[in-house]
Write a protein that holds these residues in place. Structure first.
Motif, PDB file in Angstrom:
ATOM      1  N   MET A 197       0.934  -1.223  -0.034  1.00  0.00           N
ATOM      2  CA  MET A 197      -0.095  -0.053  -0.082  1.00  0.00           C
ATOM      3  C   MET A 197       0.725   1.219  -0.040  1.00  0.00           C
ATOM      4  SD  MET A 197      -2.872   1.174   2.440  1.00  0.00           S
ATOM      5  CE  MET A 197      -1.793   1.894   3.681  1.00  0.00           C
ATOM      6  N   GLN A 198       1.938   1.277   0.311  1.00  0.00           N
ATOM      7  CA  GLN A 198       2.984   2.289   0.365  1.00  0.00           C
ATOM      8  C   GLN A 198       2.953   3.043  -1.071  1.00  0.00           C
ATOM      9  OE1 GLN A 198       4.268   3.836   3.149  1.00  0.00           O
ATOM     10  NE2 GLN A 198       3.258   2.238   4.452  1.00  0.00           N
ATOM     11  N   ARG A 199       3.192   2.419  -2.002  1.00  0.00           N
ATOM     12  CA  ARG A 199       3.175   2.783  -3.341  1.00  0.00           C
ATOM     13  C   ARG A 199       1.892   3.603  -3.652  1.00  0.00           C
ATOM     14  NH1 ARG A 199       4.621  -1.108  -8.113  1.00  0.00           N
ATOM     15  NH2 ARG A 199       6.540  -1.036  -6.770  1.00  0.00           N
ATOM     16  N   ASN A 200       0.818   2.916  -3.432  1.00  0.00           N
ATOM     17  CA  ASN A 200      -0.570   3.596  -3.480  1.00  0.00           C
ATOM     18  C   ASN A 200      -0.604   4.875  -2.622  1.00  0.00           C
ATOM     19  OD1 ASN A 200      -1.407   1.743  -5.305  1.00  0.00           O
ATOM     20  ND2 ASN A 200      -2.779   0.732  -3.811  1.00  0.00           N
ATOM     21  N   ARG A 201      -0.288   4.675  -1.612  1.00  0.00           N
ATOM     22  CA  ARG A 201      -0.429   5.907  -0.458  1.00  0.00           C
ATOM     23  C   ARG A 201       0.574   7.102  -1.171  1.00  0.00           C
ATOM     24  NH1 ARG A 201       1.046   5.022   5.701  1.00  0.00           N
ATOM     25  NH2 ARG A 201      -1.037   3.645   5.452  1.00  0.00           N
ATOM     26  N   PHE A 202       1.803   6.755  -1.704  1.00  0.00           N
ATOM     27  CA  PHE A 202       2.571   7.712  -1.959  1.00  0.00           C
ATOM     28  C   PHE A 202       2.001   8.467  -3.269  1.00  0.00           C
ATOM     29  CE2 PHE A 202       6.173   8.892  -5.092  1.00  0.00           C
ATOM     30  CZ  PHE A 202       6.826   9.758  -4.317  1.00  0.00           C
ATOM     31  N   LEU A 203       1.392   7.799  -4.135  1.00  0.00           N
ATOM     32  CA  LEU A 203       0.768   8.144  -5.603  1.00  0.00           C
ATOM     33  C   LEU A 203      -0.446   9.186  -4.947  1.00  0.00           C
ATOM     34  CD1 LEU A 203       0.232   8.572  -8.345  1.00  0.00           C
ATOM     35  CD2 LEU A 203      -0.736   6.343  -8.369  1.00  0.00           C
ATOM     36  N   GLY A 204      -1.128   8.601  -4.069  1.00  0.00           N
ATOM     37  CA  GLY A 204      -2.150   9.291  -3.479  1.00  0.00           C
ATOM     38  C   GLY A 204      -1.853  10.543  -3.028  1.00  0.00           C
ATOM     39  N   ASP A 205      -0.924  10.495  -2.266  1.00  0.00           N
ATOM     40  CA  ASP A 205      -0.317  11.913  -1.563  1.00  0.00           C
ATOM     41  C   ASP A 205       0.033  12.719  -2.609  1.00  0.00           C
ATOM     42  OD1 ASP A 205      -0.925  10.692   1.011  1.00  0.00           O
ATOM     43  OD2 ASP A 205       1.199  10.259   1.291  1.00  0.00           O
ATOM     44  N   ILE A 206       0.641  12.488  -3.455  1.00  0.00           N
ATOM     45  CA  ILE A 206       0.997  13.525  -4.668  1.00  0.00           C
ATOM     46  C   ILE A 206      -0.321  13.925  -5.288  1.00  0.00           C
ATOM     47  CG2 ILE A 206       2.070  13.437  -7.156  1.00  0.00           C
ATOM     48  CD1 ILE A 206       4.275  11.688  -6.065  1.00  0.00           C
ATOM     49  N   LEU A 207      -1.334  13.100  -5.889  1.00  0.00           N
ATOM     50  CA  LEU A 207      -2.490  13.512  -6.255  1.00  0.00           C
ATOM     51  C   LEU A 207      -3.179  14.414  -5.644  1.00  0.00           C
ATOM     52  CD1 LEU A 207      -3.407  10.145  -8.059  1.00  0.00           C
ATOM     53  CD2 LEU A 207      -2.621  12.210  -9.101  1.00  0.00           C
TER      54      LEU A 207
ATOM     55  N   GLN B 295      -8.464  -5.539  -1.057  1.00  0.00           N
ATOM     56  CA  GLN B 295      -7.245  -4.924  -1.067  1.00  0.00           C
ATOM     57  C   GLN B 295      -6.863  -4.812   0.468  1.00  0.00           C
ATOM     58  OE1 GLN B 295      -6.814  -1.207  -3.493  1.00  0.00           O
ATOM     59  NE2 GLN B 295      -4.821  -0.654  -2.478  1.00  0.00           N
ATOM     60  N   VAL B 296      -7.759  -4.776   1.514  1.00  0.00           N
ATOM     61  CA  VAL B 296      -7.377  -4.615   2.743  1.00  0.00           C
ATOM     62  C   VAL B 296      -6.914  -5.975   3.351  1.00  0.00           C
ATOM     63  CG1 VAL B 296      -8.383  -4.488   5.144  1.00  0.00           C
ATOM     64  CG2 VAL B 296      -9.057  -2.721   3.520  1.00  0.00           C
ATOM     65  N   VAL B 297      -7.621  -7.083   2.808  1.00  0.00           N
ATOM     66  CA  VAL B 297      -6.963  -8.602   3.125  1.00  0.00           C
ATOM     67  C   VAL B 297      -5.459  -8.396   2.664  1.00  0.00           C
ATOM     68  CG1 VAL B 297      -7.444 -11.003   2.378  1.00  0.00           C
ATOM     69  CG2 VAL B 297      -9.230  -9.574   3.164  1.00  0.00           C
ATOM     70  N   ALA B 298      -5.038  -8.048   1.513  1.00  0.00           N
ATOM     71  CA  ALA B 298      -3.873  -8.279   0.917  1.00  0.00           C
ATOM     72  C   ALA B 298      -3.025  -7.336   1.905  1.00  0.00           C
ATOM     73  CB  ALA B 298      -3.778  -7.838  -0.431  1.00  0.00           C
ATOM     74  N   GLU B 299      -3.513  -6.164   2.271  1.00  0.00           N
ATOM     75  CA  GLU B 299      -2.832  -5.420   3.249  1.00  0.00           C
ATOM     76  C   GLU B 299      -2.377  -5.927   4.425  1.00  0.00           C
ATOM     77  OE1 GLU B 299      -0.763  -1.759   4.085  1.00  0.00           O
ATOM     78  OE2 GLU B 299      -1.137  -2.722   2.140  1.00  0.00           O
ATOM     79  N   LEU B 300      -3.403  -6.628   4.987  1.00  0.00           N
ATOM     80  CA  LEU B 300      -3.052  -7.023   6.312  1.00  0.00           C
ATOM     81  C   LEU B 300      -2.379  -8.327   6.345  1.00  0.00           C
ATOM     82  CD1 LEU B 300      -6.874  -6.798   7.755  1.00  0.00           C
ATOM     83  CD2 LEU B 300      -4.972  -5.562   8.569  1.00  0.00           C
ATOM     84  N   SER B 301      -2.525  -9.002   5.194  1.00  0.00           N
ATOM     85  CA  SER B 301      -1.697 -10.225   5.116  1.00  0.00           C
ATOM     86  C   SER B 301      -0.290  -9.919   4.956  1.00  0.00           C
ATOM     87  CB  SER B 301      -2.135 -11.146   3.979  1.00  0.00           C
ATOM     88  OG  SER B 301      -3.428 -11.527   3.748  1.00  0.00           O
ATOM     89  N   GLN B 302       0.077  -8.733   4.202  1.00  0.00           N
ATOM     90  CA  GLN B 302       1.245  -8.273   4.370  1.00  0.00           C
ATOM     91  C   GLN B 302       1.956  -7.803   5.479  1.00  0.00           C
ATOM     92  OE1 GLN B 302       1.951  -5.524   1.336  1.00  0.00           O
ATOM     93  NE2 GLN B 302       4.211  -5.301   1.344  1.00  0.00           N
TER      94      GLN B 302
END
Length: 432
Positions: A1-11, A278-285
């Motif tokens: 999710m870090q990549r998505n968060r980074f992109l989201g913060d830029i946008l 996506q949350v399942v994938a995030e929590l699993s990681q």
């Protein structure tokens, strides 16, 4: 999710400006402005005209808004006669030019108007809010559903998965967003900031939300998650003020206990299935030692269904007892299981909306619990019953396909057994 968060913060940084919709002192009425926006004038001065239309719309009375939507519905509709002629031309000579003409004629002009309106900063949120008005007005003007179809068509495109940003909501999230989490919570009311803190701050509690870059301060949907040792059977155990936080390394289960849609103007545009996956994938990681993912979900349609079953010769007496709050827990669980596994609409889908949501995401009915939600709303909707839906990541795709294509309700053996369990006998009537 870090990549998505980074992109989201830029946008978000790019789009979260202090600018607002800026209109001009154009004296034309809103209908003339819309025609101008659709004309060559709109091609040149589209941004300014769009801002003026949106600003003017916000000042309309309810009756004026009704007239505005009628204008969209009738004056900016397709021309069926021209469309039939162009369809015949394309059928006779399927050239690219004929296809282009047919495609343009098949699209109502109100779709292009909405696209052009969506230009200024803040326009997307304004159009979402506009649809809230449309949905309310449609209650007495169902013919406007044609226009609503076009709103949904475009909003689904603008809010597709590629634009959504998943963000963790925690105690460090800006207060303006936390305020909205409190306001939008639709399943288990957040009483105050202390209650919110108990849901966000401990290391065994998490919250995730989808945002859109054009609405960076408006959550679209969010899910609250509890990390537990075992699968919970009561919401009071999850939300208890006296609950000692669990060490993360001792957690075995990820529990989705509240999912709330936030934007009424996006009704009918589903984000929940994307969010859960996506949350399942995030929590699993984040927590690879978690063994299971389940929900602790309400059963909002149970009591409505029970009210239709009181005359049934086999279980009518139990339905009545549950509604009277005099039924035994085992009977509540059995009837709730029957409802979840067998109560269907005419199209074969389950009656219960939460069941349709989770089963459509590939979950299975796992277990049903009585006395699980003693809140006023829980007693009103389901006499306190709740259900666990189980997300087995190796089976979700198959379960989803079975449900979507064959209307199969997948259930664990324990839930299946509950649905056919013997009920308490009907008391014998005493003779006078």
């Amino acid at each position: 999710m870090q990549r998505n968060r980074f992109l989201g913060d830029i946008l978000s940084t790019l789009l979260d400006r202090s600018g607002v919709l800026r209109s001009t002192n154009d004296t034309r009425d809103i209908f003339a402005l819309c025609h101008a926006l659709l004309s060559a004038e709109g091609t040149v001065s589209g941004h300014t005209l769009a801002a003026t239309v949106l600003d003017r719309y916000q000042s309309l009375t309810l009756d004026e808004k009704r007239a505005f939507f009628k204008f969209l519905n009738e004056e900016l509709d397709i021309n069926p006669t021209a469309l039939m002629d162009l369809a015949q031309i394309y059928a006779d000579t399927p050239t690219p030019e004929a296809f282009k003409s047919l495609s343009q004629a098949a699209e109502p002009r109100r779709q292009e108007l909405l696209r052009r309106l969506n230009q200024p900063i803040g326009a997307t949120a304004a159009i979402v809010a506009m649809r809230v008005d449309l949905l309310n007005i449609m209650k007495t003007a169902p013919e406007l559903a044609r226009t609503d179809y076009d709103f949904v068509h475009l909003l689904r495109s603008w809010f597709n998965r590629g634009f959504l940003v998943l963000k963790a909501i925690d105690w460090d999230t800006p207060a303006r967003i936390l305020d909205k989490i409190v306001a939008y919570e639709a399943v288990h009311q957040i009483d105050d900031w202390d209650d919110l803190r108990r849901r966000l701050y401990p290391q065994d509690r998490h919250c995730f939300a989808f945002f859109h870059p054009a609405m960076p301060d408006e959550p679209l949907i969010f899910v609250e998650v509890a990390l537990t040792k075992t699968i919970p059977t009561k919401i009071t155990d999850v939300l208890s003020e006296q609950r000692p936080p669990l060490a993360v390394e001792d957690a075995k289960v990820g529990v989705f206990y509240s999912i709330s849609n936030c934007q009424k103007g996006l009704a009918g545009i589903s984000f929940g299935n994307l969010l859960i996956k996506q949350v399942v994938a995030e929590l699993s990681q984040m927590f690879p030692h978690l063994d299971e993912f389940v929900t602790l979900s309400p059963i909002p349609g149970l009591n409505r269904w029970l009210a239709t079953q009181t005359d049934d010769p086999d279980h009518g007496h139990i339905a009545t007892a549950i509604l009277d709050q005099s039924a035994a827990p085992k009977d509540i669980r059995a009837m709730a299981a029957r409802y979840l596994l067998t109560a269907k609409r005419d199209d074969g889908m389950p009656v219960d909306p939460v069941a349709r949501f989770h089963l459509g995401n590939g979950a299975a009915v796992f277990d049903v619990h009585a006395d699980a939600d003693p809140s006023e709303n829980g007693l009103k909707q389901s006499s306190g019953a709740m259900v666990n839906y189980h997300y087995d990541l190796s089976q979700t795709q198959r379960h989803h396909e079975d449900f979507a294509l064959k209307s199969i309700v997948t259930a664990a053996k324990s839930a299946q057994s509950l649905s056919t369990a013997a009920l308490s006998r009907k008391p014998k009537e005493t003779s006078s």
